[in-house]
Design a protein around this motif. Sequence first.
Motif, short mmCIF file in Angstrom:
data_model
loop_
_atom_site.label_atom_id
_atom_site.label_comp_id
_atom_site.label_asym_id
_atom_site.label_seq_id
_atom_site.Cartn_x
_atom_site.Cartn_y
_atom_site.Cartn_z
N ALA A 13 -10.09 3.98 -6.92
CA ALA A 13 -9.47 2.73 -6.47
C ALA A 13 -9.74 1.58 -7.43
CB ALA A 13 -9.98 2.37 -5.08
N SER A 70 -3.61 6.02 -5.38
CA SER A 70 -4.05 5.07 -4.36
C SER A 70 -4.01 5.70 -2.97
CB SER A 70 -3.19 3.81 -4.40
OG SER A 70 -1.85 4.09 -4.05
N GLN A 73 -7.15 5.93 -0.40
CA GLN A 73 -7.11 5.46 0.99
C GLN A 73 -7.54 6.56 1.95
OE1 GLN A 73 -5.49 2.25 2.59
NE2 GLN A 73 -6.75 1.76 0.83
N PRO A 89 0.83 -1.19 0.00
CA PRO A 89 0.00 0.00 0.00
C PRO A 89 0.88 1.26 0.00
CG PRO A 89 -0.85 -1.58 1.56
CD PRO A 89 0.46 -2.12 1.07
N HIS A 90 0.49 2.23 -0.80
CA HIS A 90 1.16 3.52 -0.95
C HIS A 90 2.42 3.43 -1.80
CE1 HIS A 90 -1.64 4.18 2.21
NE2 HIS A 90 -0.88 3.68 3.16
N ALA A 141 -7.94 -2.45 -3.17
CA ALA A 141 -7.92 -1.10 -2.59
C ALA A 141 -9.32 -0.51 -2.45
CB ALA A 141 -7.05 -0.18 -3.45
N THR A 187 -12.13 -0.84 1.65
CA THR A 187 -12.54 0.08 2.71
C THR A 187 -13.68 0.97 2.25
OG1 THR A 187 -10.30 0.07 3.62
CG2 THR A 187 -11.74 1.86 4.31
N SER A 242 -13.80 7.81 -3.03
CA SER A 242 -12.68 6.88 -2.91
C SER A 242 -12.76 5.79 -3.98
CB SER A 242 -12.68 6.24 -1.51
OG SER A 242 -11.81 5.14 -1.46
#
Length: 759
Positions: free
Chosen positions: A611, A578, A582, A422-423, A615, A618, A607
């Motif tokens: 995404a 991304s 998030q 992630p990230h 991802a 959430t 979001s």
Amino acid sequence: MSSAPEHLTAQLIQIKDLSGLSVRALARQANLSSSSLSRYMTGRLVPPWEAVVALCRVVARDPRPLRAVWVEASKAGAAPSPRRNDLPADLADFTGREAEAALVEELLRTTGAVAIDGMAGVGKTSLSVHVAHRLAPSFPDGGLYLDLRGFTPGQDPLEPSAALGRLLGALGVAHPPADMVERAALWRSELSRRRALVVLDNAVDAEHVRPLLPGAGKSAVLVTSRNRLVSLDGVPPVSLEALPPADAASLFGRAAGVDLTEKEAVAQVLRQCGGLPLALRMAGARLRHRPGWTVAVLAERLRDSAGRFDSVFGMSLQQLDAVQRRVFRLLGVLPGADFDAAVAGALADMTPDRVNAVLEELVDAHLVQEPSPGRYRLHDLIRRYAADIAADEEPQADAAVHRVLSHYLERATAYDRTLPLPHRKESVPGDPAKAMAWFDTEYANLIACFDAAVRLGADEVVAELPPAMRVWFFRHRGTDDQIRLLEAAAAAAERLGRDQRRASLLVDLGFARAAAGRLTEALAAYELAEQSGVDDDELAGALALRTGFVRRDLGDFEAAQERFRLARTLFEKTGHRSGRSQALAFDGWVTLHLGRHSEAAELARASLALADGPARITGLVTLGVALAPDNPEESLRALHEALELAEAQHNKAWCHNHLGVALRVMGSLDEALEHHRRAFELLEPLAEVQLEIDFLPAYAETCRAAGRYDEALALHERTIELARKLGRPHNEKRAREAYHLLAGGVPARDDGTDPRFRS
């Protein structure tokens, strides 16, 4: 969950009611952990029969009528775990020990435990591995092997807490509890559901191994130590002496590949080897590699040496050329437990072809073992011998170790870059499965190399190795090793004057501490990172996002929202799609918990527009829960899409938990309970207490809504217990309020607006 487990759960709740005790007090009376009892009472885990007996004993109830119920519940419980086999290869020339092997097997069958002791080189590990292979059909869930490094030269013994972490990891528990007592309880619980044989090799003493022993169930443990573990209750000792002359002669003959007609010379060799299998194999190998020698010549050469081990080891060393001897003595200073040819090549600064040829010679001379194809190790006695020679004859030993450290850092960095995180904007081409397998294989050696780098003052490696393990640690986050490494790495980066590297390490350290439940310490690391002056907007965005996570977990939703919105702004500046997604998703999540459902839904949709793939989870869950009161159809569509995208077990559990929340709001209580139970079934092997404390209030409220008040109270008690341990006063306060509200009989309805019952 089938009706049989539900029936057993109802019986356990009835026992709790009869006792008049809280879950915690009842657990103490029954000598169980309160966390395990909570799982038994809420149907998340079928207890071992011994636990049922202990609970019945507290209330003076005959457990025998429950036996049939327990058997049915056990049959309907969790699916069997895949077979695991970590055992080293059995020795092809294993000789003798028939009486000892038979005794060890009998004790494992009758008591489930045995401790083999004896002097170094007498064959304790060989016997334990030999017996484990012979008994493999009796343990369908496999064999686990762990070297506790009790007497390994140049390395500290593996602490019980770290040992438990590795054993639980072998069973698929990615995030074991931080507390050693809880780890030990979880380890016993995991083994109680399996029939596995655990080999704990090279223990220092009884205290070293006591927390690692299985509890109730059909698993067994085999311990080895140079010391007799007489104080280890329930683990009978078996002491090994040197091989008797007949067996020693047989082993020597097999190793030498000759007929032993020179009886007097053979007797001299056996006396010089002292009946130790290690020495006998090495002496035999020496003779095999000198076809012009007789046994009498070998005996004479051994007799001319100073002592038993000098004679045998020294003679094996004499058969090597100068290059082979150099590689051997350098192996004495190599960090780690085992190695491959590439590591040996880096150590000796040799090409792969040359080092492979040298390793073959060392294996033939029994100076190096090859427990599995391409993996090598040294017996502790031989490692000590090699290290002693290196201390006298190898002035460039530290330079050789530095080459190994650089090799591991280079390999770890290369493999890490092939793994998604992630990230991380993108990863380089490569095989992620191969990369993770490499980290799994080399993990203990990477830790040993890090410790060697600290010892040698190699700050470059100390500062750079933990970032090169970032993805592996992300999947095994919050471990003792990760936190220790990151703390030392941040200090090394400060010494090197690398402020941005230090800030990045502190961000990772905060995340690791948060994953371990150390929230205030996590905030301290994040504050230090900010004070370092983060110049990179992308790193600043990650810092803001992770600080928001901690603020959220502490119940400070307004502060969390502020950090998520800062992260969004920073990620927008860098074009990090991304990261923006998030930040929006978690902004929506805390907005939902602040009671602003329509605003949360809009943030979730924003979001989702950014995404792809997992991802989206959430955002989809946030949208699904936000829409549950007014738009059930779209709510369930979003939540089921999230579940389909979830690959990791903890993500699947998260989705099931919130499907339960949404279905409860819609009034489908039976279906909601099924999803909550499924969430905890998935969570059970992970030991993810951070997720558990998030799931418990939602499950408790669904139980309350369904009229299952005892289960709800047990879940609230578990939340209070966890919140205390994890330092989450917000969760403890909410759980206490809900507990007293329910226990006091105050009527309450969850209409989606009462903050006491928010998920």
